[in-house]
Design a protein around this motif. Structure first.
Motif, PDB file in Angstrom:
ATOM      1  N   THR A  41       0.810  -1.160   0.045  1.00 48.41           N
ATOM      2  CA  THR A  41      -0.087  -0.005  -0.115  1.00 48.41           C
ATOM      3  C   THR A  41       0.874   1.219   0.093  1.00 48.41           C
ATOM      4  N   ARG A 166      -6.178   2.399   2.123  1.00 45.47           N
ATOM      5  CA  ARG A 166      -6.636   1.613   1.011  1.00 45.47           C
ATOM      6  C   ARG A 166      -5.529   1.802  -0.350  1.00 45.47           C
ATOM      7  N   LYS A 167      -5.273   0.814  -0.953  1.00 44.67           N
ATOM      8  CA  LYS A 167      -4.487   1.007  -2.253  1.00 44.67           C
ATOM      9  C   LYS A 167      -5.600   0.922  -3.505  1.00 44.67           C
ATOM     10  N   SER A 173      -2.516   5.420  -3.405  1.00 46.16           N
ATOM     11  CA  SER A 173      -2.991   4.673  -2.125  1.00 46.16           C
ATOM     12  C   SER A 173      -3.223   6.153  -1.215  1.00 46.16           C
TER      13      SER A 173
END
Length: 289
Positions: A41, A166-167, A173
């Motif tokens: 990430t 969250r990627k 990201s």
């Protein structure tokens, strides 16, 4: 002159890191999905000043050097801040792939910090976020000079933080980082002992080895008479395999949680910007699985 020097430095480093692209392209193929988990990430354990959701692999040791110079608006007499500096040296060790411990010492306020970090959830096809819990304790030794009667416990600060990231793609990201900070000793006329803040930050990849990173910490319940400002940071990140190197511009001189979350003196938009860098080097202390 300062912008010319900065441009030459950035150009030189960018040219060198482009040579690493073939190696990094191969690494990225292994980084995207492993056992349905989305990995990578962020490339480093630090965004600018604060942590990211990333933890170190089992039995790996990360050596962290963070450096901040004086403010850019201090003028040519101070070489736009380069005559003054603060440094933090730190270590982080992976007990497991999801659990790590760390410690560091900052020259700013002579602060010792210790932390425990655990990755609760990992983003996957069925889980939309990676969530990491962070607990930090810090000891501000410089208070001994100002207030010699304070006890050890009165020089302590504690942070509980949840990092949620969250990627969205291979290039983008984003992270939210709500935090609770307790400071044992503050000036009651200008500060509160219990401070809530919301950190946010992101990373956008520009090339395989270079990215732009940004970070902001919003204080939610600070005293109305506070002389401090919210922490802001922008940076350029270079990834070269075992190293992560960041050139950063932030209004926070301190590098421990208490310092940047609650006690950032500078006004970013008035030019109170500290140029600096973060360097991390990872050592694998045993054979990989």
């Amino acid at each position: 002159m300062k912008f010319i020097l900065l441009f030459v430095t950035l150009f030189g480093i960018s040219h060198l890191t482009l040579a690493q692209d073939d190696l990094l392209a191969e690494m990225e193929q292994q980084e995207k999905v492993t056992n349905d988990f989305i990995l990578g990430t962020f490339h480093g354990t630090r965004m600018i000043n604060g942590h990211t959701v990333e933890t170190k692999h089992r039995k790996s040791l990360e050596f962290i050097i963070t450096h901040r110079f004086g403010t850019l608006n201090s003028g040519g007499y101070n070489l736009w801040g380069l005559d003054n500096s603060s440094i933090r040296l730190g270590l982080e060790y992976g007990i497991t792939d999801r659990l790590g411990v760390g410690m560091g010492r900052s020259s700013f306020d002579k602060t010792f910090d210790y932390y425990l970090k655990y990755k609760l959830l990992r983003q996957s096809k069925s889980i939309p976020f990676t969530i990491t819990a962070l607990g930090t304790a810090s000891f501000q030794a410089s208070l001994r000079e100002k207030f010699p009667t304070l006890t050890t416990s009165e020089k302590m600060s504690y942070v509980t933080q949840v990092l949620i990231a969250r990627k969205f793609s291979s290039k983008v990201s984003f992270q939210l980082a709500p935090a609770y900070l307790y400071r044992s000793t503050v000036n009651q006329d200008t500060a509160v002992n219990n401070l809530l803040s919301l950190g946010m930050g992101g990373r956008v990849k520009v090339t395989r080895s270079m990215a732009i990173v940004a970070e902001y910490y919003l204080r939610l319940n600070e005293h109305d008479a506070t002389p401090f400002n919210d922490s802001i940071g922008l940076g350029i990140e270079f990834e070269t395999g075992g190293h992560v190197f960041q050139l950063v511009f932030t209004n926070s001189l301190g590098m421990a949680e208490r310092s940047f979350m609650a006690e950032s003196f500078g006004d970013y938009f008035e030019g109170d910007i500290h140029f600096g860098f973060n360097i991390t080097r990872t050592f694998q202390l045993s054979g990989k699985k």
